[in-house]
Design an enzyme around this catalytic site. Structure first.
Site, PDB file in Angstrom:
ATOM      1  CD  GLU A  35      32.311  19.692  40.819  1.00  0.00           C
ATOM      2  OE1 GLU A  35      33.318  19.848  40.105  1.00  0.00           O
ATOM      3  OE2 GLU A  35      31.641  18.645  40.847  1.00  0.00           O
ATOM      4  NE  ARG A  43      61.049  35.691  61.071  1.00  0.00           N
ATOM      5  CZ  ARG A  43      62.046  35.032  61.629  1.00  0.00           C
ATOM      6  NH1 ARG A  43      62.105  34.907  62.948  1.00  0.00           N
ATOM      7  NH2 ARG A  43      62.983  34.485  60.887  1.00  0.00           N
ATOM      8  CD  GLN A  54      56.701  49.221  47.984  1.00  0.00           C
ATOM      9  OE1 GLN A  54      57.735  49.196  47.323  1.00  0.00           O
ATOM     10  NE2 GLN A  54      55.903  50.275  48.017  1.00  0.00           N
TER      11      GLN A  54
END
Length: 379
Positions: free
Chosen positions: A242, A268, A279
């Site tokens: 799992e 952007r 940074q």
């Protein structure tokens, strides 16, 4: 470093071709919080559900590593995190224990339906009072002639509202400790099994969740998976699978999220420069990359060691910690990088974050994993 062969690559590319259709309408389905029946039919057609199962049952006979490699691509390509989670739960919760521990009769009865997806699988482990302390479960299975009678209840059963087969863990000996638990295959229409209504939740909303109640639920002794008292051994095997299968899907989601953030950070513009040149943004993206690579390495290396028969108790715990917490950190970073847009539903990033919150909780909380690692260190 694992070298994937042509067959493995073809399987991975094969599921990739289904992902656009699987993703269609994911934001709307998440808002509705319902199981995507149409997408499940596509999952059935893709063949992914049969990956780790023998060909005689309708499976593809693939290894754990190959199964994970394909599931990772499902995570990268399919935007419906709940659907992805239901796929892993179905595959691991019922099929894996039946193939490893089930009698020939149980395999013949259930594995073909598990491989095809006609029978959706779920497992019932957790109880409201015991939580992460599985050995404290109160649901009992009492032997009566050729039957067992189940009494009690289970909570947080993923796939519960839609499952046709449940692997139920119950106490068969009051003082047996780990050897007092047994796993059973229980069909949905068994008298005395009451399936609760779907429970609303924060994330993974298209993967339905419910409680189960056992009111003198009578099942044949032949429904025992493995041997009476071997349920903890079954559960241990299932939990390894799992963690490896569920969280490798998360790394695929992390890869998609990373690529999206890199692209956005280049395009952007703020204060005259791409935000990736700052940074504070670039460091977030670097941390996303490091978290992804580290989680992938631990998951695949642990799977390879498990296949070689090594003791991976610590490795499983480390892998689960790294993958779940890195996925959550990645999802939060993506929302922050996209700013106000990341907070909007239409971008899908807030949905990713809600889905990721569950990772450090299910399959053993982060605290449980740290305790396990400390124990293996002798602390």
């Amino acid at each position: 470093m694992i070298r994937w062969n042509a067959d493995q690559t073809a399987l991975r590319q094969g599921i990739g071709r289904w992902c656009e259709a699987l993703s269609a309408g994911d934001i709307e389905r998440d808002a509705e919080g319902v199981f995507p029946q149409d997408q499940w039919k596509l999952i059935q057609e893709s063949g992914i559900l049969g990956l780790p199962f023998d060909e005689r049952w309708g499976g593809l006979g693939q290894s754990l590593l190959t199964t994970m490699y394909v599931l990772e691509e499902l995570g990268r390509g399919c935007r419906d995190g709940g659907l992805n989670f239901s796929v892993a739960t179905h595959m691991v919760s019922s099929g894996v224990p039946l193939q490893r521990f089930g009698s020939q009769e149980l395999k013949q009865r259930y594995l073909p339906g598990i491989c095809s997806g006609e029978t959706i699988g779920a497992h019932a482990i957790t109880e409201t009072e015991s939580g992460s302390d599985a050995l404290a479960m109160r649901t009992t299975a009492t032997r009566e002639h050729d039957d067992f009678v189940l009494r009690g209840s289970k909570s947080f059963v993923s796939n519960g509202p839609v499952a046709g087969l449940f692997v139920v863990y119950a106490r068969t000996h009051p003082d047996g400790g780990p050897f007092g638990i047994t796993a059973f295959a229980v069909e949905r229409d068994t008298p005395g099994l009451v399936i609760g209504e779907p429970v609303a939740k924060m994330g993974l909303r298209t993967s339905p969740l419910s409680e189960l109640h056992f009111d003198d639920c009578r099942i044949p002794a032949s429904a025992v998976i493995g041997r009476v008292g071997s349920g903890f051994l079954v559960l241990d095997h299932v939990m390894k699978w799992e963690i490896l299968c569920s969280f490798i899907i998360n790394t695929g989601q992390m890869r998609y999220r990373l690529d999206r953030c890199v692209e956005y950070a280049k395009e952007r513009i703020q204060f005259g420069k791409p935000i990736g040149s700052y940074q504070s943004v670039s460091n977030k993206i670097v941390d996303m990359r490091i978290g992804l690579d580290t989680a992938r390495k631990w998951l695949y290396d642990t799977a390879a060691r498990l296949m070689d028969g090594e003791n991976v108790t610590t490795d499983i715990a480390v892998s689960k910690l790294l993958a779940s917490e890195s996925n959550l950190a990645s999802a939060l970073a993506a929302v922050q990088i996209f700013g106000g847009s990341g907070y909007l539903t239409e971008y899908g990033l807030e949905k990713d974050l809600r889905d990721a919150v569950a990772g450090p909780i299910y399959s053993g909380t982060s605290e449980i994993q740290r305790n396990r690692i400390a124990s293996m260190l002798g602390l």
